[in-house]
Design an enzyme around this catalytic site. Structure first.
Site, PDB file in Angstrom:
ATOM      1  N   ASN A   1     -13.677  -2.687  28.611  1.00  0.00           N
ATOM      2  CA  ASN A   1     -14.624  -2.151  27.641  1.00  0.00           C
ATOM      3  C   ASN A   1     -15.735  -3.174  27.526  1.00  0.00           C
ATOM      4  OD1 ASN A   1     -15.972  -1.134  25.423  1.00  0.00           O
ATOM      5  ND2 ASN A   1     -14.389  -1.708  23.942  1.00  0.00           N
TER       6      ASN A   1
ATOM      7  N   HIS B   1     -48.220  15.500   5.820  1.00  0.00           N
ATOM      8  CA  HIS B   1     -48.990  14.661   6.741  1.00  0.00           C
ATOM      9  C   HIS B   1     -48.619  14.936   8.197  1.00  0.00           C
ATOM     10  CE1 HIS B   1     -50.612  12.481   3.349  1.00  0.00           C
ATOM     11  NE2 HIS B   1     -49.385  12.408   2.862  1.00  0.00           N
TER      12      HIS B   1
END
Ligand code: F6R
Length: 610
Positions: A100, A506
């Protein structure tokens, strides 16, 4: 990311390993594989897909052998396919490993090996490490030494398990940056990425630190650094219990974890509220109380859902304690030479306590002299161990990949911390008392919402075919809008965006049409009227409004297509309550769309790579 399990003892090993893999599958589910040593030979079965797919290929209960290891993969290097699945072997097939992490200098090592005539089957960095260890073994004839010498040449991260037919009664384990826990039994050991694969069999564990190794035989174990210095590792007693990691009667872990929230929230505040004093008790930060009192600034760093809770924390700490707070994505913070003062307190928030970016950000802050704190769920995790002080969330194991109960527990602990800091500075006892009383009332209010889950389900089902969603909120409800959008997109794959409600005009307002569902968190607070104006703006453009509103607000029903009522609370605490219907909506929509909610595509829990 990636689940790792290894077993050595006297029991049939493959079954134990696969059972562990199933419990660790939330860490990655691109492929699964098992290697078993029996009679000095190693057999490997591996396959693209989930552990269930592997089990369709092989009946592991029939594989003899009392030493085995297994892996579930979250792909980094190389596509998720059978060949890239772990375990990988060296060129002779006698040394096998599961890994891992990321070997960052694998191309350099691979080129060197190719030049020497070695060949590779997969595209993975992990196979390069296996072949590299094999090459060294040919010279030193000692597996442990070969692993050690290889790891001293490696850059990057690894949680590594190595087995070999050369020494068939031994497991070698090593870690840098990817968690490894050793379960200590009686003549048997389990190694795993986290304790959930161990708890059914063993309660005593060792957490390996970075650059440490362990050598396990049936006769005993030893721990050392990868530089070969002896380590006297501390043995811890696991607090986890097996019931906590079972799904019970729920269809999914995620649903179970959503429904656990009345009790997990209670657990997060249990024993910590001093209602009469309007204060809180946080044993974990006692050692740094003075540093907290004198902090000029607080920086909170986290990723994903934990970053959303950090934003709520920012609002609460600034409001209640009047300390300037900055919230940083851990992945950005660590790479941009941030300005850190010695009297800064840097807080990392992490469910897993293993997120690579958050850990690295905290290490950077520590290096620069800040006091570092961890708000972490997993006991014994790296962040919990490396921080100067901290507060555990006590939410219990979170297995569904989408974070739910950890989020509300993070909000609980941040509320406590904000009150603690507030009482050190500007918060009055009376206000503290009001907050503490309300905090204690929240578990029942969460339950109240859960009791109405069916209504939320019916509303959700009206939106299963949507292709986009907007989530809007203001003030404390803005971060929870972000969280609602994240929950929906990660498990249902519907595109969703969270926005501050007033910011909508906006830009995002251009997206509004009759196909756009917009979830508004419009609870009764100081800016309620302004949020309602934003809601009217959406409605005027044909948007389909789902309002999460305060109970008793009849006005809102006039404006929204659907209303989900939540109990009244203080503005600081609305994110806790608003999160619940959002989690449920995401869940019901995803299930209806046929998505695997506990294992959404491309994701994994505990992001231990950058
Ligand atoms: C989303 C989710 C992720 C995590 C993130 C940080 O549902 O679970 O966004 O919140 O990967 O993880 P931790 O909290 O373990 O550091």
């Amino acid at each position: 990311m990636c689940g790792i399990v290894g077993y050595i003892g006297n029991k049939q090993a493959a079954d134990i390993v696969v059972k562990g893999l199933k419990l660790l599958e939330y860490r990655g589910y691109d492929s699964a594989g098992v290697a078993v040593i029996d009679d000095s030979t190693v057999s490997i079965n591996k396959r693209k897909g989930k552990v269930e797919d592997l089990l369709k290929m092989v009946d592991v209960s029939k594989i003899p052998g009392t030493l085995a290891m297994g892996h579930t993969r979250w792909a980094t290097h190389g596509a998720p396919n059978d060949v890239n699945a772990h375990p990988h072997t060296d060129s002779t097939g006698n040394i096998a490993l599961i890994h891992n992490g990321i070997i960052e200098n694998y191309t350099v090592i691979k080129t060197e090996l190719l030049n020497k005539g070695y060949t590779f089957k997969s595209e993975t960095d992990s196979e390069v490490l296996a072949v590299f260890i094999g090459m060294i073994y040919e010279k030193v004839h000692d597996v442990e030494m070969a692993v050690r010498l290889a790891l001293n040449e490696v850059e990057g991260t690894f949680g590594l398990v190595v087995i070999s037919t050369h020494e068939p009664d031994k497991i070698i384990v090593a870690r840098r940056g990817s968690p490894i826990v050793l379960g200590i039994g009686d003549g048997e050991y389990i190694v795993a990425s986290d304790a959930s694969a161990i708890v059914e069999y063993m309660k005593r564990v060792i957490y390996l630190n970075d650059d440490e190794m362990a050598i396990l035989t049936r006769e005993g174990y030893s721990t050392k650094t990868i530089k070969n210095e002896t380590v006297n590792a501390e043995i811890h007693e696991l607090e986890l219990n097996i019931e906590q990691i079972r799904k019970g009667n729920f269809d999914h872990y995620m649903l179970k974890e959503i429904f656990e929230q009345p009790s997990t929230f209670k657990d997060s505040i249990r024993g910590r509220l001093l209602v009469e004093d309007g204060n809180v008790k946080l044993g974990g930060v006692g050692a740094v109380a003075e540093k907290l009192k004198n902090a000029r600034r607080i920086i909170i760093t986290a990723c994903g859902t934990s970053w959303h809770s950090a934003l709520v924390g920012e609002y609460m700490i600034e409001h209640l304690a009047q300390i300037p707070v900055e919230v940083e994505y851990a992945s950005e913070f660590r790479y941009r030479n941030p300005v850190i003062y010695h009297d800064d307190v840097v807080i990392g928030i992490s469910q897993s306590g293993e997120t690579a970016d958050t850990l690295a950000a905290l290490r950077e802050a520590k290096l620069k002299g800040a006091t570092i704190l961890g708000l972490v769920n997993v006991v014994g995790s790296t962040i919990a161990r490396e921080t100067d002080a901290g507060v555990y969330l006590h939410a219990g194991p979170e297995i569904g990949v989408a974070s739910t109960k950890a989020f509300t527990s993070q909000l609980a602990v941040l509320s406590l911390l904000a009150m603690y800091l507030g009482r050190q500075r500007v918060l009055s006892m009376a206000d503290g008392k009001t907050l503490a009383t309300e905090l204690a009332a929240l578990p029942d209010k969460i339950q109240y919402i859960l009791d109405r889950a069916d209504q939320i389900k019916q509303i959700s089902l009206a939106y299963t075919n949507a292709t986009n969603f907007l989530y809007l909120g203001r003030g404390y409800n803005f971060p929870v809008a972000l969280e609602g959008a994240l929950k929906l997109k990660e498990i249902s794959y519907i595109h969703a965006e969270g926005y501050p409600a007033a910011e909508m005009k906006h830009g995002p307002i251009a997206l509004i049409d009759e196909n756009m569902p917009v979830v508004f968190v419009a609870t009764k607070d100081e800016i309620y009227d302004k949020v309602v104006s934003n809601l009217e703006e959406v409605r005027a453009r044909g948007g389909r409004v789902i309002a999460i509103a305060s109970e008793g607000d009849t006005n809102i029903a006039r404006l929204a297509e659907h209303v989900i009522y939540i109990p009244n609370t203080l503005p600081q605490f609305t994110p806790v309550l608003a999160a619940i219907p959002m989690q449920l909506m995401a869940y019901y929509i995803a299930v209806q769309r046929g998505c695997d909610v506990d294992k959404p595509r491309n994701l994994a829990k505990s992001v231990t790579v950058e």
